[in-house]
Design a protein around this motif. Sequence first.
Motif, PDB file in Angstrom:
ATOM      1  N   VAL A 445      98.107  82.796  79.914  1.00 23.66           N
ATOM      2  CA  VAL A 445      96.971  82.799  78.995  1.00 23.66           C
ATOM      3  C   VAL A 445      96.701  81.362  78.565  1.00 23.66           C
ATOM      4  CG1 VAL A 445      96.086  83.598  76.769  1.00 23.66           C
ATOM      5  CG2 VAL A 445      97.493  85.120  78.194  1.00 23.66           C
ATOM      6  N   LEU A 446      95.482  80.915  78.759  1.00 20.04           N
ATOM      7  CA  LEU A 446      95.059  79.574  78.367  1.00 20.04           C
ATOM      8  C   LEU A 446      94.225  79.681  77.096  1.00 20.04           C
ATOM      9  CD1 LEU A 446      94.828  76.521  79.024  1.00 20.04           C
ATOM     10  CD2 LEU A 446      92.713  77.081  80.235  1.00 20.04           C
ATOM     11  N   SER A 447      94.704  79.017  76.038  1.00 17.63           N
ATOM     12  CA  SER A 447      93.946  78.978  74.777  1.00 17.63           C
ATOM     13  C   SER A 447      93.246  77.632  74.689  1.00 17.63           C
ATOM     14  CB  SER A 447      94.889  79.155  73.587  1.00 17.63           C
ATOM     15  OG  SER A 447      95.527  80.427  73.636  1.00 17.63           O
ATOM     16  N   VAL A 448      91.922  77.683  74.630  1.00 21.33           N
ATOM     17  CA  VAL A 448      91.098  76.470  74.566  1.00 21.33           C
ATOM     18  C   VAL A 448      90.463  76.391  73.182  1.00 21.33           C
ATOM     19  CG1 VAL A 448      89.189  75.186  75.586  1.00 21.33           C
ATOM     20  CG2 VAL A 448      90.614  76.666  77.030  1.00 21.33           C
ATOM     21  N   ASN A 494      85.682  73.622  66.066  1.00 21.30           N
ATOM     22  CA  ASN A 494      86.968  74.245  65.735  1.00 21.30           C
ATOM     23  C   ASN A 494      86.990  75.730  66.123  1.00 21.30           C
ATOM     24  OD1 ASN A 494      88.580  72.147  64.734  1.00 21.30           O
ATOM     25  ND2 ASN A 494      87.548  72.219  62.742  1.00 21.30           N
ATOM     26  N   GLN A 495      86.575  76.009  67.327  1.00 19.78           N
ATOM     27  CA  GLN A 495      86.556  77.383  67.829  1.00 19.78           C
ATOM     28  C   GLN A 495      87.565  77.529  68.969  1.00 19.78           C
ATOM     29  OE1 GLN A 495      81.888  77.616  67.875  1.00 19.78           O
ATOM     30  NE2 GLN A 495      82.701  79.700  68.029  1.00 19.78           N
ATOM     31  N   THR A 496      88.285  78.648  68.983  1.00 12.28           N
ATOM     32  CA  THR A 496      89.322  78.900  69.983  1.00 12.28           C
ATOM     33  C   THR A 496      88.926  80.070  70.872  1.00 12.28           C
ATOM     34  OG1 THR A 496      91.047  78.068  68.507  1.00 12.28           O
ATOM     35  CG2 THR A 496      91.756  79.453  70.350  1.00 12.28           C
ATOM     36  N   PHE A 497      89.175  79.901  72.183  1.00 12.90           N
ATOM     37  CA  PHE A 497      88.865  80.934  73.169  1.00 12.90           C
ATOM     38  C   PHE A 497      90.094  81.142  74.053  1.00 12.90           C
ATOM     39  CE2 PHE A 497      85.138  78.492  72.064  1.00 12.90           C
ATOM     40  CZ  PHE A 497      84.210  79.459  71.723  1.00 12.90           C
ATOM     41  N   ASP A 498      90.438  82.391  74.320  1.00 16.11           N
ATOM     42  CA  ASP A 498      91.583  82.726  75.172  1.00 16.11           C
ATOM     43  C   ASP A 498      91.099  83.234  76.526  1.00 16.11           C
ATOM     44  OD1 ASP A 498      93.432  82.034  73.239  1.00 16.11           O
ATOM     45  OD2 ASP A 498      93.514  84.064  72.388  1.00 16.11           O
ATOM     46  N   PHE A 499      91.715  82.711  77.586  1.00 15.48           N
ATOM     47  CA  PHE A 499      91.371  83.117  78.952  1.00 15.48           C
ATOM     48  C   PHE A 499      92.640  83.591  79.673  1.00 15.48           C
ATOM     49  CE2 PHE A 499      88.281  79.914  77.739  1.00 15.48           C
ATOM     50  CZ  PHE A 499      87.079  80.438  78.186  1.00 15.48           C
ATOM     51  N   VAL A 500      92.545  84.722  80.340  1.00 11.00           N
ATOM     52  CA  VAL A 500      93.633  85.174  81.206  1.00 11.00           C
ATOM     53  C   VAL A 500      93.440  84.497  82.562  1.00 11.00           C
ATOM     54  CG1 VAL A 500      94.713  87.130  82.352  1.00 11.00           C
ATOM     55  CG2 VAL A 500      93.846  87.366  80.009  1.00 11.00           C
ATOM     56  N   VAL A 501      94.421  83.701  82.948  1.00  9.86           N
ATOM     57  CA  VAL A 501      94.333  82.926  84.200  1.00  9.86           C
ATOM     58  C   VAL A 501      95.213  83.588  85.244  1.00  9.86           C
ATOM     59  CG1 VAL A 501      94.609  80.665  85.261  1.00  9.86           C
ATOM     60  CG2 VAL A 501      93.980  80.833  82.840  1.00  9.86           C
ATOM     61  N   GLU A 502      94.628  83.934  86.385  1.00  8.19           N
ATOM     62  CA  GLU A 502      95.367  84.643  87.432  1.00  8.19           C
ATOM     63  C   GLU A 502      96.060  83.697  88.409  1.00  8.19           C
ATOM     64  OE1 GLU A 502      96.023  87.749  87.664  1.00  8.19           O
ATOM     65  OE2 GLU A 502      94.834  88.363  85.921  1.00  8.19           O
ATOM     66  N   ASP A 503      95.546  82.492  88.596  1.00 12.90           N
ATOM     67  CA  ASP A 503      96.143  81.560  89.558  1.00 12.90           C
ATOM     68  C   ASP A 503      95.923  80.136  89.031  1.00 12.90           C
ATOM     69  OD1 ASP A 503      97.268  80.343  91.694  1.00 12.90           O
ATOM     70  OD2 ASP A 503      95.861  81.074  93.193  1.00 12.90           O
ATOM     71  N   ALA A 504      96.766  79.736  88.097  1.00 11.74           N
ATOM     72  CA  ALA A 504      96.530  78.489  87.365  1.00 11.74           C
ATOM     73  C   ALA A 504      96.636  77.249  88.246  1.00 11.74           C
ATOM     74  CB  ALA A 504      97.516  78.376  86.200  1.00 11.74           C
ATOM     75  N   LEU A 505      97.465  77.308  89.301  1.00 11.09           N
ATOM     76  CA  LEU A 505      97.609  76.132  90.174  1.00 11.09           C
ATOM     77  C   LEU A 505      96.312  75.765  90.866  1.00 11.09           C
ATOM     78  CD1 LEU A 505     101.065  76.681  91.892  1.00 11.09           C
ATOM     79  CD2 LEU A 505     100.420  74.797  90.401  1.00 11.09           C
ATOM     80  N   LEU A 554      84.506  64.470  74.071  1.00 15.04           N
ATOM     81  CA  LEU A 554      84.742  65.851  73.673  1.00 15.04           C
ATOM     82  C   LEU A 554      86.226  66.003  73.375  1.00 15.04           C
ATOM     83  CD1 LEU A 554      83.559  68.713  73.322  1.00 15.04           C
ATOM     84  CD2 LEU A 554      84.190  69.145  75.719  1.00 15.04           C
ATOM     85  N   CYS A 555      86.540  66.485  72.173  1.00 16.68           N
ATOM     86  CA  CYS A 555      87.935  66.635  71.733  1.00 16.68           C
ATOM     87  C   CYS A 555      88.330  68.107  71.807  1.00 16.68           C
ATOM     88  CB  CYS A 555      88.101  66.114  70.313  1.00 16.68           C
ATOM     89  SG  CYS A 555      87.692  64.352  70.136  1.00 16.68           S
ATOM     90  N   ILE A 556      89.458  68.378  72.466  1.00 19.50           N
ATOM     91  CA  ILE A 556      89.901  69.748  72.669  1.00 19.50           C
ATOM     92  C   ILE A 556      91.412  69.854  72.450  1.00 19.50           C
ATOM     93  CG2 ILE A 556      88.073  70.338  74.305  1.00 19.50           C
ATOM     94  CD1 ILE A 556      90.078  69.848  76.543  1.00 19.50           C
ATOM     95  N   HIS A 557      91.869  71.063  72.259  1.00 22.22           N
ATOM     96  CA  HIS A 557      93.302  71.372  72.183  1.00 22.22           C
ATOM     97  C   HIS A 557      93.560  72.525  73.142  1.00 22.22           C
ATOM     98  CE1 HIS A 557      96.915  73.470  70.692  1.00 22.22           C
ATOM     99  NE2 HIS A 557      97.320  72.256  70.336  1.00 22.22           N
ATOM    100  N   LEU A 558      94.553  72.353  74.041  1.00 21.87           N
ATOM    101  CA  LEU A 558      94.886  73.376  75.021  1.00 21.87           C
ATOM    102  C   LEU A 558      96.309  73.867  74.802  1.00 21.87           C
ATOM    103  CD1 LEU A 558      93.433  71.830  78.335  1.00 21.87           C
ATOM    104  CD2 LEU A 558      92.294  73.317  76.679  1.00 21.87           C
TER     105      LEU A 558
END
Length: 570
Positions: A445-448, A494-505, A554-558
């Motif tokens: 799970v990737l939280s952006v 300051n908004q967070t979004f969650d993504f289910v990643v199936e093949d992160a590589l 663009l400033c982000i937190h992962l």
Amino acid sequence: MGFLFGLFIGIAVSVGLVVAFARYSNVRSTRRAELARTIAAFARMTVQDSRKLLPGDFYPSWVVFSQRQKLNWLNLELEKIWPYVNEAASELIRSSVEPVLEQYTPPMLASLKFSKFTLGTVAPQFTGASILESESGPNGITMELEMQWDGNPKIVLDIKTLLGVALPIEVKNIGFTGVFRLIFRPLVDEFPCFGALSYSLREKKGLDFTLKVIGGDLTSIPGISDAIEETIRDAIEDSITWPVRKTIPILPGDYSDLELKPVGTLDVKLVQAKDLANKDMIGKSDPYAVVFIRPLRDKTKKTKTISNSLNPIWNEHFEFIVEDVSTQHLTVRVFDDEGVGSSQLIGAAQVPLSELEPGKVKDIWLKLVKDLEIQRDTKNRGQVQCELLYCPLGEESGFKNPFNPNFSLTILEKVLKPESEDSDATTDVKNLQSPKKKDVIVRGVLSVTVLSAEDLPAVDFMGKADPFVVITLKKSESKSKTRVVPDSLNPVWNQTFDFVVEDALHDLLILEVWDHDKFGKDKIGRVIMTLTRVMLEGEFQECNELDGAKSGKLCIHLKWTPRLKLRDTS
């Protein structure tokens, strides 16, 4: 009286001796000081200074060799023994190159062999020599000789086409410039003081030749000239060009440690290119990239072609064998695909493998140039982004597959192994008795968190913008977007979004900043990121410059929460 006279004479002689010794000591000290100044002056002399004092005729041959850096003596001796060297070297080269030549025979030909091979009567000229102390080590001597050869060899190739047509082709007008490396190792206490000699073409600076059908015209068979020339160059590259080396035993012994062996593997992710030079008159280029360490057909990797784009995204993985990390480079060449015509080179770039830290992923942007040798190109040809990971052999223990060592994992997959296994992975592991080849898919799970943007360019008439961000995972095509912040060049979300990643590589995170308008939207710029860093570090925060925008960040937190499963690739 005689006693007094003797005493006086003794005192006088003693005083004289003391005075004489003092004066001699003073003179000797002065001469020593002058000698020291003279020696210091000679030490500061250059070769040019010595030539002003003495003409070249006064130098013995060994002084000419060392001070003038001209190998006159060696070249003269080589000319004397060249007829014997020609006979021995011709057979040695033929036996080394011919098997490789057959290996690279073009598909249009049934066979390709030498019918005649001699180096001719013109000896090569050595133009430089050096001893490599850093490469020699305590048990050997490594020497490099720079050579130039405009010879008159007699080389004839017998080729047979698939239709049974036999053609004798002569290789003519050979011009060669390069550097040969000689390795004398190991050093022993028996004459000639070394056990074996290894030789290799360390650097091929120039190689030109022409092909001519004896009694015919080579152009009568379309494409055969280019195919044979490519085969010859591949054979030279694979048979004698460094790090390939040939070893000749001088004394009886086991010299297997001198043979060419892999020292590591290089994992390459070719992510994208930007601002490529346009090679098309109508529309945009159709770029693809060729990646290699050694320029051989079976060791060269090619990406897919991206149509009509100067900012292509490939995101493709390749793995290479490394044989000498101190001298080898990774080369990337970007071409414009012309379909049935010859592809046009857009630009090329190189990375010395010695700059890579073992076990650490390096994210790097490479500037494309026209010529890797000259590198005087001032034209902007674009850049390519790569992620590189070098892993020396013998250090695999730190990168072992947590499930089964027989799995086929890329190096990056080994580095990215999770600390724990999930239920899906455990279920798959129980069924590993089959011999099927499997790979690991890095899931999670990737939280952006889109934090803010800074110094965005003004796109509205009022000197402001109404920005929002679209977040996309390229492979899964999952999308989300932030709210619109009106009238701001420094918006905060300051908004967070969650993504289910199936093949992160093999996935990419794309963040595009847009300006909202009542009648549409305008793209301001974008940031493209692989997931490699967040998978390695777990989470991080940073500000990235916007591509395609005059200004702005663009400033982000992962944050990454890993899971793992197995994929059958057989």
